[in-house]
Design a protein around this motif. Structure first.
Motif, PDB file in Angstrom:
ATOM      1  N   ASN A   1       4.509  -4.738 -16.151  1.00 35.03           N
ATOM      2  CA  ASN A   1       5.262  -5.635 -17.021  1.00 35.03           C
ATOM      3  C   ASN A   1       5.442  -7.031 -16.444  1.00 35.03           C
ATOM      4  OD1 ASN A   1       5.745  -3.704 -19.093  1.00 35.03           O
ATOM      5  ND2 ASN A   1       7.292  -2.751 -17.786  1.00 35.03           N
ATOM      6  N   THR A   2       5.583  -7.129 -15.109  1.00 33.32           N
ATOM      7  CA  THR A   2       5.885  -8.435 -14.515  1.00 33.32           C
ATOM      8  C   THR A   2       4.738  -9.047 -13.733  1.00 33.32           C
ATOM      9  OG1 THR A   2       6.715  -7.523 -12.421  1.00 33.32           O
ATOM     10  CG2 THR A   2       8.279  -7.692 -14.257  1.00 33.32           C
ATOM     11  N   GLY A   3       3.774  -8.230 -13.307  1.00 36.80           N
ATOM     12  CA  GLY A   3       2.679  -8.752 -12.494  1.00 36.80           C
ATOM     13  C   GLY A   3       2.997  -8.830 -11.020  1.00 36.80           C
ATOM     14  N   MET A   4       4.207  -8.453 -10.623  1.00 39.09           N
ATOM     15  CA  MET A   4       4.570  -8.499  -9.209  1.00 39.09           C
ATOM     16  C   MET A   4       3.933  -7.329  -8.461  1.00 39.09           C
ATOM     17  SD  MET A   4       6.443 -11.067  -8.322  1.00 39.09           S
ATOM     18  CE  MET A   4       7.462 -10.641  -6.920  1.00 39.09           C
ATOM     19  N   PRO A   5       3.435  -7.561  -7.238  1.00 37.49           N
ATOM     20  CA  PRO A   5       2.876  -6.463  -6.448  1.00 37.49           C
ATOM     21  C   PRO A   5       3.969  -5.493  -6.020  1.00 37.49           C
ATOM     22  CG  PRO A   5       2.905  -8.492  -5.173  1.00 37.49           C
ATOM     23  CD  PRO A   5       3.311  -8.860  -6.553  1.00 37.49           C
ATOM     24  N   LEU A   6       3.689  -4.211  -6.163  1.00 42.06           N
ATOM     25  CA  LEU A   6       4.654  -3.175  -5.808  1.00 42.06           C
ATOM     26  C   LEU A   6       4.267  -2.435  -4.533  1.00 42.06           C
ATOM     27  CD1 LEU A   6       5.216  -1.579  -9.324  1.00 42.06           C
ATOM     28  CD2 LEU A   6       6.762  -3.136  -8.128  1.00 42.06           C
ATOM     29  N   LYS A   7       2.963  -2.218  -4.361  1.00 46.50           N
ATOM     30  CA  LYS A   7       2.525  -1.417  -3.220  1.00 46.50           C
ATOM     31  C   LYS A   7       1.105  -1.794  -2.832  1.00 46.50           C
ATOM     32  CE  LYS A   7       1.623   3.129  -3.524  1.00 46.50           C
ATOM     33  NZ  LYS A   7       1.844   4.596  -3.624  1.00 46.50           N
ATOM     34  N   LYS A   8       0.816  -1.614  -1.544  1.00 51.20           N
ATOM     35  CA  LYS A   8      -0.526  -1.861  -1.018  1.00 51.20           C
ATOM     36  C   LYS A   8      -0.823  -0.795   0.018  1.00 51.20           C
ATOM     37  CE  LYS A   8      -3.180  -5.331   1.599  1.00 51.20           C
ATOM     38  NZ  LYS A   8      -3.119  -6.687   2.223  1.00 51.20           N
ATOM     39  N   GLN A   9      -2.060  -0.296   0.017  1.00 52.83           N
ATOM     40  CA  GLN A   9      -2.461   0.672   1.041  1.00 52.83           C
ATOM     41  C   GLN A   9      -3.786   0.230   1.637  1.00 52.83           C
ATOM     42  OE1 GLN A   9      -1.827   4.882   0.364  1.00 52.83           O
ATOM     43  NE2 GLN A   9      -3.743   5.389   1.383  1.00 52.83           N
ATOM     44  N   SER A  10      -3.796   0.069   2.959  1.00 56.24           N
ATOM     45  CA  SER A  10      -4.993  -0.397   3.645  1.00 56.24           C
ATOM     46  C   SER A  10      -6.024   0.710   3.752  1.00 56.24           C
ATOM     47  CB  SER A  10      -4.622  -0.892   5.049  1.00 56.24           C
ATOM     48  OG  SER A  10      -4.248   0.207   5.874  1.00 56.24           O
ATOM     49  N   ALA A  11      -7.229   0.336   4.140  1.00 57.59           N
ATOM     50  CA  ALA A  11      -8.260   1.328   4.419  1.00 57.59           C
ATOM     51  C   ALA A  11      -7.907   2.056   5.718  1.00 57.59           C
ATOM     52  CB  ALA A  11      -9.618   0.647   4.545  1.00 57.59           C
ATOM     53  N   MET A  12      -8.469   3.228   5.917  1.00 53.16           N
ATOM     54  CA  MET A  12      -8.244   4.002   7.135  1.00 53.16           C
ATOM     55  C   MET A  12      -9.049   3.379   8.272  1.00 53.16           C
ATOM     56  SD  MET A  12      -6.526   6.868   8.020  1.00 53.16           S
ATOM     57  CE  MET A  12      -6.404   7.865   6.538  1.00 53.16           C
ATOM     58  N   VAL A  13      -8.368   2.901   9.313  1.00 48.82           N
ATOM     59  CA  VAL A  13      -9.017   2.297  10.476  1.00 48.82           C
ATOM     60  C   VAL A  13      -8.515   3.014  11.724  1.00 48.82           C
ATOM     61  CG1 VAL A  13      -9.361   0.195  11.818  1.00 48.82           C
ATOM     62  CG2 VAL A  13      -9.190   0.060   9.323  1.00 48.82           C
ATOM     63  N   ASN A  14      -9.461   3.518  12.523  1.00 51.57           N
ATOM     64  CA  ASN A  14      -9.102   4.283  13.727  1.00 51.57           C
ATOM     65  C   ASN A  14      -8.142   5.426  13.403  1.00 51.57           C
ATOM     66  OD1 ASN A  14     -10.681   2.615  15.384  1.00 51.57           O
ATOM     67  ND2 ASN A  14      -8.990   1.182  15.696  1.00 51.57           N
ATOM     68  N   GLY A  15      -8.364   6.056  12.251  1.00 47.17           N
ATOM     69  CA  GLY A  15      -7.565   7.215  11.878  1.00 47.17           C
ATOM     70  C   GLY A  15      -6.194   6.901  11.326  1.00 47.17           C
ATOM     71  N   ILE A  16      -5.892   5.616  11.060  1.00 46.44           N
ATOM     72  CA  ILE A  16      -4.575   5.227  10.554  1.00 46.44           C
ATOM     73  C   ILE A  16      -4.730   4.278   9.364  1.00 46.44           C
ATOM     74  CG2 ILE A  16      -2.426   3.989  11.054  1.00 46.44           C
ATOM     75  CD1 ILE A  16      -2.477   6.617  12.418  1.00 46.44           C
ATOM     76  N   ALA A  17      -3.969   4.543   8.302  1.00 42.44           N
ATOM     77  CA  ALA A  17      -3.864   3.623   7.171  1.00 42.44           C
ATOM     78  C   ALA A  17      -2.400   3.215   7.043  1.00 42.44           C
ATOM     79  CB  ALA A  17      -4.350   4.284   5.884  1.00 42.44           C
ATOM     80  N   TYR A  18      -2.160   2.024   6.490  1.00 43.05           N
ATOM     81  CA  TYR A  18      -0.791   1.540   6.320  1.00 43.05           C
ATOM     82  C   TYR A  18      -0.469   1.402   4.837  1.00 43.05           C
ATOM     83  CZ  TYR A  18      -0.678   0.455  11.301  1.00 43.05           C
ATOM     84  OH  TYR A  18      -0.701   0.556  12.668  1.00 43.05           O
ATOM     85  N   GLU A  19       0.690   1.939   4.455  1.00 38.59           N
ATOM     86  CA  GLU A  19       1.186   1.797   3.090  1.00 38.59           C
ATOM     87  C   GLU A  19       2.378   0.849   3.112  1.00 38.59           C
ATOM     88  OE1 GLU A  19       1.936   5.267   0.233  1.00 38.59           O
ATOM     89  OE2 GLU A  19       3.965   4.615   0.778  1.00 38.59           O
ATOM     90  N   LEU A  20       2.333  -0.167   2.262  1.00 39.15           N
ATOM     91  CA  LEU A  20       3.378  -1.184   2.198  1.00 39.15           C
ATOM     92  C   LEU A  20       3.939  -1.189   0.791  1.00 39.15           C
ATOM     93  CD1 LEU A  20       0.956  -3.834   3.670  1.00 39.15           C
ATOM     94  CD2 LEU A  20       2.455  -2.364   5.000  1.00 39.15           C
ATOM     95  N   SER A  21       5.229  -0.991   0.655  1.00 39.29           N
ATOM     96  CA  SER A  21       5.803  -0.905  -0.688  1.00 39.29           C
ATOM     97  C   SER A  21       7.110  -1.681  -0.769  1.00 39.29           C
ATOM     98  CB  SER A  21       6.041   0.558  -1.070  1.00 39.29           C
ATOM     99  OG  SER A  21       6.901   1.197  -0.151  1.00 39.29           O
ATOM    100  N   TYR A  22       7.256  -2.429  -1.876  1.00 40.61           N
ATOM    101  CA  TYR A  22       8.474  -3.197  -2.124  1.00 40.61           C
ATOM    102  C   TYR A  22       9.437  -2.400  -2.997  1.00 40.61           C
ATOM    103  CZ  TYR A  22       7.429  -7.822  -0.208  1.00 40.61           C
ATOM    104  OH  TYR A  22       7.202  -8.878   0.634  1.00 40.61           O
ATOM    105  N   LYS A  23      10.711  -2.571  -2.708  1.00 41.52           N
ATOM    106  CA  LYS A  23      11.768  -1.986  -3.518  1.00 41.52           C
ATOM    107  C   LYS A  23      12.735  -3.108  -3.895  1.00 41.52           C
ATOM    108  CE  LYS A  23      15.613   1.315  -3.288  1.00 41.52           C
ATOM    109  NZ  LYS A  23      16.387   2.215  -2.402  1.00 41.52           N
TER     110      LYS A  23
END
Length: 568
Positions: A252-274
């Motif tokens: 509805n607003t176009g604002m980013p809510l969440k992002k998840q990176s690719a898996m690098v060296n066995g770790i991925a990062y999830e970033l989420s706004y509240k």
């Protein structure tokens, strides 16, 4: 053009949920078009045309207009006839209706360009505020919340970030475009930096996300989803020279809510706004660090504290190889990065204990030998080992820092192991035993650090010394006199100079300090080579006769002659 303007304004009013003007019903031809528009608006959301459709339609209409003009010139119509232009403008109006209806449903829906959506959302305010959660996900799907932070940011590049949860809880990082700072109010400590250049970029900064997605190699809509009860559109973004990551935008607003990176060296990062929301500005009190009375103010440190490894990698410019300590009782305590030296420093500790280990990694440069170091090995790799590093200057960044003063208080028993491998310089420092330090060494290399076997070297010429005199000298050094006696290279320089000038030295030393190289160090005995043709000796042998630790003085016990030396 009047009719086309009326149609355009009619569509705009419908988009804004306003009542169209009465001119929309003034003529029968216009009324037919507006009736069609209202009917289309009541339909379900249309399928968005393929990329470039608007340009194709515009080009087609322009060609039609030109062809109409040429036909009119070749076959003039009867006086007063407007049919050709009516045909063209009717088609143009229909195209306008079609394109306009595509945007009647609001700024974000399936098929919308995410760059456009984010830009439109970002244009609505000068600043934004939200609570950001950073979560790491391993290959088995296990999730670990690394940080929860309050974020304020504006379009001028100013920001205020406070860590609410994680290893840096309470840390504030801010930049008001005049000065940048990091502080923990409960510690009464603040580090001040220049506002520009600013290598720190807090994770998931919206302005940066818009720029990155604009420059991406590919952006594809993948699915629709629900994030925390909010309808969202999922996009797969492939940056130039990078791995594809996932980005969720509020439908509805176009604002980013969440992002998840690719898996690098066995770790991925999830970033989420509240609770992300637009604001007119960042509160003034957040753009000033206030009264610093009672604070320890640091203006020289190039190291910046980081809440996540991803941020540290962004500042330092490289991805470190971290030791796997999952089977130990150690846990990560602190992360810092140095942009100037492209270095990372990670502290590990034991709960309820003072034991601390620092792992430092940076791009390899010319090796600097320490006069206190023993040359050991880690498998086939040459390693510099110091088993009594307290009070010793050990390079850990842009300048030499005192490990005792910097991280380990006034503790003794500090061990340092330093080596280079695959273009990276590693250093592990800790106040635990050699075995504890080796846990980290083995986790990084697959082997433990090993001290060399002690083998006594025999000098060609034995030097005379008196043990009682050395004991008295040791007492003087303990009282603060002749501190150079604690540096074996300096002692060797003085000894060589006195061989050349027995009556004493005036001015500069005849052989520069840098020509004295430590080639062997067992901890309490040292062999130094003299790389200078003007020196009467080629090697000097020294020992700690009185005390065998970092406070013990060095005594010359012998030397080898320089066969190429010619007395002037």
């Amino acid at each position: 053009m009047r009719k086309e303007k009326i149609i355009s304004e009619y569509i705009d009013r419908l988009n804004q949920e306003q009542v169209p003007g009465k001119e929309a019903w003034a003529e029968e031809e216009i009324k037919e078009l507006t009736d069609t528009i209202r009917a289309l608006k009541s339909l379900e959301e249309p399928v968005y045309p393929e990329e470039g459709f608007e340009k194709q339609l515009s080009d087609t209409m322009w060609r039609a207009y030109k062809e109409t003009g040429e036909k009119e010139r070749k076959e003039p119509a009867k006086r007063g006839s407007k049919l050709p232009k009516r045909v063209f403008w009717g088609a143009a109006a229909a195209a306008a209706v079609f394109l306009g209806v595509l945007y009647l449903k609001g700024p974000i829906f399936s098929g919308t360009d995410p760059v456009y959506a984010m830009e439109q959302a970002y244009e609505k305010a000068n600043a934004y505020h939200g609570i950001l959660t950073v979560t790491s996900i391993n290959g088995e799907g296990q999730r670990n919340v690394q940080a929860v932070r309050e974020v304020w940011a504006d379009k001028e590049g100013r920001y205020y970030v406070k860590e609410l949860q994680g290893i840096q809880k309470g840390l504030i990082t801010a930049n008001n475009n005049k000065e940048k700072w990091q502080m923990k109010k409960e510690d009464n400590y603040i580090s001040l930096y220049a506002a520009f250049p600013d290598n720190y970029s807090f994770t998931f900064e919206i302005g940066k996300e818009i720029k990155e997605i604009e420059e991406a190699k590919a952006v594809k809509e993948a699915d629709e989803d629900t994030i925390g009860g909010v309808q969202a559109v999922l996009y797969k973004v492939t940056p130039k020279g990078g791995d594809t990551y996932s980005l969720w935008l509020d439908k509805n607003t176009g604002m980013p809510l969440k992002k998840q990176s690719a898996m690098v060296n066995g770790i991925a990062y999830e970033l989420s706004y509240k609770d992300i929301a637009y604001t007119s500005s960042i509160p003034k009190e957040y753009l000033s660090y206030g009264d610093l009375t009672g604070y320890v103010v640091n203006r020289e440190d190039n190291w910046q504290l980081c809440a996540t490894m991803e941020e540290a990698e962004g500042i330092s410019g490289f991805t470190p190889e971290l030791p796997d300590i999952s089977e130990t009782s150690y846990s990560m305590m602190e992360i810092s990065a140095n942009a100037a030296d492209k270095a990372l420093k990670v502290y590990y500790g034991l709960d309820g204990q003072e034991n601390k280990i620092a792992v430092i990694e940076k791009a390899a440069a010319a090796k600097e030998e320490s006069s206190k170091a023993v040359t050991g090995s880690i498998g086939s790799i040459k390693a510099e080992i110091i088993t009594d590093a307290e009070g010793t200057d050990i390079e850990a960044g842009s300048k030499a820092v005192s490990i005792a003063a910097e991280s380990f208080g006034q503790q003794t028993g500090i061990t340092s192991i330093r080596w280079q491998q695959d273009g990276i310089a590693y250093q592990i420092i800790g106040n635990g035993s050699m075995d504890e330090i080796n846990v980290f060494v083995k986790a990084l290399t697959g082997n433990k650090a090993v001290l060399p076997e002690v083998k006594e070297d025999t000098p060609q010429v034995k030097a005379d010394y008196d043990i009682k005199t050395e004991e008295e000298t040791q007492k003087g050094v303990d009282a603060g006199h002749q501190p150079w006696k604690l540096d074996p290279a300096f002692v060797a320089q003085v000894f060589t100079s006195l061989l050349l000038y027995p009556e004493g030295i005036t001015g500069d030393y005849p052989i520069p300090y840098e020509d004295f190289k430590v080639t062997k160090n067992t901890g309490s005995s040292v062999v130094i080579e003299v790389d200078n043709k003007k020196s009467p000796v080629s090697k000097i042998y020294l020992k700690q006769l009185v005390r065998q630790d970092s406070t013990g003085i060095w005594t010359v016990v012998g030397y080898d002659k320089n066969n190429n030396y010619r007395k002037n």
